[in-house]
Design an enzyme around this catalytic site. Structure first.
Site, PDB file in Angstrom:
ATOM      1  N   TYR A 173       0.939  -1.323  -0.149  1.00 43.36           N
ATOM      2  CA  TYR A 173      -0.073   0.106   0.087  1.00 43.36           C
ATOM      3  C   TYR A 173       0.895   1.245   0.269  1.00 43.36           C
ATOM      4  CZ  TYR A 173      -3.473   3.440   1.637  1.00 43.36           C
ATOM      5  OH  TYR A 173      -4.393   4.461   1.739  1.00 43.36           O
ATOM      6  N   LYS A 177       0.921   3.985  -2.892  1.00 38.12           N
ATOM      7  CA  LYS A 177       0.514   5.622  -2.390  1.00 38.12           C
ATOM      8  C   LYS A 177       1.898   6.340  -2.860  1.00 38.12           C
ATOM      9  CE  LYS A 177      -3.951   5.190  -1.725  1.00 38.12           C
ATOM     10  NZ  LYS A 177      -4.802   5.631  -2.584  1.00 38.12           N
TER      11      LYS A 177
END
Length: 304
Positions: A173, A177
């Site tokens: 993640y 991002k």
């Protein structure tokens, strides 16, 4: 009647069936935007079918309040589906002014436990998901510009504090991002010539992706303000989608409750120049001087 900042604007919001995306869609409609509410109906880990009908429910809320919206359930990671999402806006409302890339999910795992399938799934929904819809939107806007029609368009991406500084247990993640933040900088530089701005937002909000990890912290209320309510972020999204933000591009915004600030990103420290090639055994003290002289970085989330 009070003027509304997004009057006449057409906006696609992906992942808009719950949490932040829902708050964005509702907030944009209140500000006069016509909204394509996109949501595939998956759970917080990307499992199928757990929230089917979520997009339609948000559309019903918007219409009940007098706004205009249409539901779309295409998968943002699919190239042709991205085309259909853009076409949905054009068919429903005759134009498109902004894409808010919000769809995503998490599969929290320490790096030593992360599997290739988990890694690929998270990067796919975030990075490829940010690519497909925006790429088709850019094709539409470029064609408008080449035809001599004025373009005042927006791409708004969703990064995260995890992407800006890292987060323990969220390697995939965080990597995705971080990639989105950098993608935003490139989009801003490349697309300005077509009348398109690109900005990103790192929200601090209570959502399905944060509630299991940060539930206790994110239940906090300060001075009557629900600091982590998703609705706190909606006004910034509306402003970024509006014509008023046309001179702002290539920025990463962070927002928490009533606090708004810009992430200043990677920048060079003061340098040490030998004016000659370094020897390996010289570099220990030099590197430590550089480390001691730089501004302290934010710590990785969850680090001791």
């Amino acid at each position: 009647m009070m003027s509304r900042i997004c009057e006449g604007r057409v906006v696609v919001v992906t992942g808009a069936g719950n949490g932040l995306g829902r708050a964005y869609a509702l907030g944009l409609a209140v500000e006069g935007a016509k909204v394509v509410v996109n949501d595939l109906g998956v759970g917080r880990h990307g499992e199928d079918g757990t929230t089917k009908g979520a997009a339609e429910k948000v559309v019903d809320e918007i219409r009940a309040a007098g706004g205009e919206a249409v539901a779309n359930t295409d998968d943002v990671t699919d190239w042709e589906a991205g085309r259909r999402i853009v076409q949905c806006a054009l068919d429903s409302f005759g134009d498109l002014h902004a894409v808010v890339n919000n769809a995503g999910f998490v599969r929290d795992r320490m790096f030593v436990s992360c599997t290739p399938d988990e890694w690929d799934a998270v990067l796919r929904v975030h990075l490829r998901g940010h690519f497909c819809t925006s790429r088709h939107a850019v094709d539409y806007w470029r064609n408008q510009q080449k035809a001599g029609r004025p373009v005042d368009a927006r791409i708004i991406n969703t990064t995260s504090g995890a992407g800006l500084q890292g987060s323990i247990g969220q390697s995939a993640y965080s990597a995705a991002k971080g990639g989105i933040a950098t993608l935003t900088l490139v989009q801003a530089a490349e697309l300005a010539r077509y009348g398109i701005t690109a900005n990103a937002l790192a929200p601090s909000a209570r959502t399905r992706m944060t509630e299991s990890v940060f539930a206790e912290e994110m239940s906090r209320v300060e001075d009557g303000l629900d600091v982590y309510a998703p609705e706190n972020t909606a006004p910034l999204i509306a402003w970024l989608c509006s014509a008023e933000s046309s001179d702002v591009t290539g920025q990463v915004f962070e927002l928490k409750g009533g606090r708004i600030f810009l992430s200043q990103g990677w920048t060079d420290s003061p340098d040490i120049d030998k004016k000659a090639r370094w020897k390996a055994d010289e570099l220990g003290p030099v590197v430590r001087r550089l480390l001691n002289g730089r501004a302290p970085a934010k710590p990785v989330y969850g680090a001791a």
